[in-house]
Design an enzyme around this catalytic site. Structure first.
Site, PDB file in Angstrom:
ATOM      1  N   LYS A 221      72.717  48.936 -24.506  1.00 52.97           N
ATOM      2  CA  LYS A 221      71.269  48.697 -24.566  1.00 52.97           C
ATOM      3  C   LYS A 221      70.739  47.831 -23.428  1.00 52.97           C
ATOM      4  O   LYS A 221      71.485  47.103 -22.768  1.00 52.97           O
ATOM      5  CB  LYS A 221      70.897  48.123 -25.932  1.00 52.97           C
ATOM      6  N   ARG A 255      77.802  50.736 -34.122  1.00 55.58           N
ATOM      7  CA  ARG A 255      77.388  52.059 -33.604  1.00 55.58           C
ATOM      8  C   ARG A 255      77.563  52.012 -32.091  1.00 55.58           C
ATOM      9  O   ARG A 255      76.866  51.263 -31.416  1.00 55.58           O
ATOM     10  CB  ARG A 255      75.930  52.306 -34.001  1.00 55.58           C
TER      11      ARG A 255
END
Ligand code: HH2
Length: 276
Positions: A221, A255
């Protein structure tokens, strides 16, 4: 929480589980286009299972900041063939979708879990999951993907996110979804700046108090790019560090895109933690 009921699977939460990401999209921030083709997506998913993924998450709509929505027919076209090829295999398959109608179709096609960045708040979403045996991931998002990164603000981000998730868990339970089918996720990067994301990671243990399994999605991210200065394809090491911190702070599921690297890091931690 000692287990998660996930469709026909009963997953032990004794050690952190690795959810491998399969994006069947042309525009995902993390791996956009690489697995847009059905055959390549299936091959990628099988590789992730081989690397040690405990479950898979298939998505047909990018939720990256600024992403354009995808219509139902297109989401179906992208996800269903991949789901059909993987459902019934040795690991549970989650479908990352915000559309209640598609949740029903995915569950009918064999999905063991629904991963909803909208936390089942759309009309009909709670019912779509409640009428099945599927697990659900309820994620916190402030705003919508198109605009969510435009100056998000909180007074106490960890408390506000925790209170929101507690409310969504209560709603899900009222709709008939038992706690052992629910996963909560603070939604790193979904309407949060770097300081917010770091505060959530620091306070991650408070989410364990929600009394359901907790998931952390930090992989590749933008926050990791801000910290390291690295482009999205070069964030494996930072992602592994983030997954390890989340797991040490109580995440039951991480995840991730880079399953093999994450698995090794978690294995070292587990070996230290559990001498036998
Ligand atoms: N992050 C992304 C997508 N779905 N679901 C949950 N529960 N938690 C997350 O943190 C999360 C999520 C974004 O990552 P990715 O799937 O790689 O990108 P894109 O949304 O661009 O497809």
């Amino acid at each position: 929480m000692s287990f998660l009921q996930c469709g026909k699977f009963k997953l032990s939460l004794e050690r952190p589980l690795i959810m491998g990401v399969v994006n069947v999209t042309p525009d995902s921030f993390s791996d956009g286009g690489q697995n847009f083709d059905t055959g390549r997506a299936i091959e990628h998913a099988r590789r992730l299972i081989g690397e040690g993924a405990d479950l898979l998450d298939i998505g047909g709509e990018s939720t990256r900041p600024g992403a354009a929505p995808v219509d139902l027919a297109e989401e179906r076209r992208r996800v269903l063939p991949v789901l059909q090829a993987l459902a019934g295999g040795k690991v549970p398959v989650s479908v990352d979708t915000r559309k209640p109608e598609f949740m029903r179709e995915a569950i009918a096609a064999g999905a063991d879990m629904v991963n909803d960045v909208g936390a089942l708040a759309a009309p009909g979403a709670l019912e779509a999951v409640a009428s099945s045996a599927a697990a659900v991931c309820l994620m916190h998002m402030r705003g919508e993907p198109g605009t969510m990164q435009a100056d998000p603000s909180y007074r106490d981000v960890a408390r506000e996110v925790r209170d929101y998730l507690a409310g969504r868990i209560a709603e899900a339970e009222r709709a008939g979804i038992r706690r052992d089918r629910i996963v909560a996720d603070p939604g790193f990067g979904f309407g949060k700046n770097l300081d917010h994301n770091l505060a959530l990671l620091r306070a991650f243990a408070t989410f364990s108090a929600l009394g359901v399994a907790v998931l952390a999605g930090l992989s590749r991210k933008a926050m990791l790019g801000k910290i390291t200065g690295r482009a999205v394809g070069d964030r494996v090491h930072a992602s592994v560090a983030a997954a390890l911190i989340a797991a040490q702070n109580g995440a039951h599921i991480v995840r991730v895109h880079d399953v093999a690297a994450t698995r090794d890091a978690l294995a070292v931690w587990q070996a230290v933690k559990n001498p036998n």
